[in-house]
Scaffold this active site. Structure first.
Site, mmCIF file in Angstrom:
data_model
loop_
_atom_site.group_PDB
_atom_site.id
_atom_site.type_symbol
_atom_site.label_atom_id
_atom_site.label_comp_id
_atom_site.label_asym_id
_atom_site.label_seq_id
_atom_site.Cartn_x
_atom_site.Cartn_y
_atom_site.Cartn_z
ATOM 1 N N TYR A 147 0.796 -1.318 -0.006
ATOM 2 C CA TYR A 147 -0.084 0.111 0.115
ATOM 3 C C TYR A 147 0.813 1.309 0.096
ATOM 4 O O TYR A 147 0.557 2.477 -0.641
ATOM 5 C CB TYR A 147 -0.822 0.077 1.165
ATOM 6 C CG TYR A 147 -1.710 1.218 1.200
ATOM 7 C CD1 TYR A 147 -2.892 1.577 0.752
ATOM 8 C CD2 TYR A 147 -1.366 2.300 2.227
ATOM 9 C CE1 TYR A 147 -3.619 2.492 0.797
ATOM 10 C CE2 TYR A 147 -2.155 3.469 2.333
ATOM 11 C CZ TYR A 147 -3.266 3.661 1.521
ATOM 12 O OH TYR A 147 -4.181 4.652 1.552
ATOM 13 N N LYS A 151 1.150 4.234 -2.772
ATOM 14 C CA LYS A 151 0.936 5.882 -2.549
ATOM 15 C C LYS A 151 2.171 6.499 -2.935
ATOM 16 O O LYS A 151 2.030 7.630 -3.186
ATOM 17 C CB LYS A 151 0.615 6.018 -1.210
ATOM 18 C CG LYS A 151 -0.675 5.453 -0.837
ATOM 19 C CD LYS A 151 -1.684 6.061 -1.830
ATOM 20 C CE LYS A 151 -3.347 5.264 -1.438
ATOM 21 N NZ LYS A 151 -4.287 5.745 -2.499
#
Length: 253
Positions: A147, A151
């Site tokens: 994750y 990002k």
């Protein structure tokens, strides 16, 4: 009237942002994989709301959705890429398929929507793309490794497109909040130590406010929440190893 198209609009940050902009008189396009929840949101908002079920990994479907909303609304001024997924856990213990989906939705999906909306944004008077990045794009976060990587990619894409698309008059910006009280964070089977230590102190509604304010700002990145803004300042003023040590402490079991 201004027009905003929002991915991930059936819950969490996307839903809060849809409600806020709709209450300000905007025409709101709602996109999400959850068709049933999406229909409920459209019914709740009523006039000036439009929805379509969409998997942002499907580039052709993204183009069709952007075209349909622009025609129905009479234009497209802002794209808000709020769709994203998260799975916490030790990286080797998370299903590789979930790693793949995380990268495809969070990164490729964001790019797909940017490209799908570009022709319409080029015709807008004051066009913006607003992407959901994260505090985890400042330094890689243990137990959120993929994750966090996704990002970082969104942050880099935002910076590059903001420069590239100046020639079209389009601003590209992102929001960088720490953990937000949404189903995506609440429903995790594994709670990362950093979440327990930092807490989940931001609401989806606060991110919606930040999204609104970002459109009137010259900043490419908008850190959300005082603690994270101080962390960003520390990153600028101290050696990077200080951020690493802070992350080590926050991630202790």
């Amino acid at each position: 009237m201004s027009h905003i198209l929002i991915t991930g609009a059936a819950s969490g940050i996307g839903l809060a942002t849809a409600r806020r902009f709709h209450s300000r008189g905007w025409s709101v396009g709602l996109l999400d994989m959850n068709a049933q929840a999406l229909q409920a949101v459209e019914a709740e908002l009523g006039e000036r709301a439009w929805s379509r079920a969409l998997d942002v990994r499907d580039a052709a479907a993204c183009r069709a959705a952007a075209d349909a909303f622009a025609v129905q609304a009479g234009g497209l001024d802002v794209l808000f890429n709020a769709a994203g997924i998260l799975r916490m856990g030790f990286v080797e213990e998370v299903d590789p398929e979930l790693h793949r989906r995380t990268l495809e939705i969070n990164v490729q999906g964001t790019l797909n929507m940017c490209l799908a909306c570009l022709p319409h944004l080029k015709r807008a008077t004051r066009p913006h793309v607003l992407n959901m990045s994260s505090a985890s794009a400042l330094y890689g976060v243990p137990h959120l490794a993929v994750y966090s990587a996704s990002k970082f990619a969104v942050r880099g894409l935002t910076e590059a497109l903001d420069l590239e698309w100046r020639r079209h008059g389009i601003r590209v910006q992102d929001l960088m909040p720490p953990f937000v009280d949404t189903p995506m964070v609440r429903d995790q089977a594994f709670q990362a130590p950093v979440v327990k230590r930092m807490g989940v102190k931001l609401s989806a509604e606060e991110i919606a406010v930040a999204a609104e304010h970002a459109l009137d700002s010259d900043r490419v990145h908008t850190p959300v929440g005082l603690p994270f803004r101080l962390t960003v300042l520390m990153e600028k003023l101290t050696p990077r190893r200080a951020t690493r040590e802070l992350m080590r402490w926050l991630s202790r079991p």
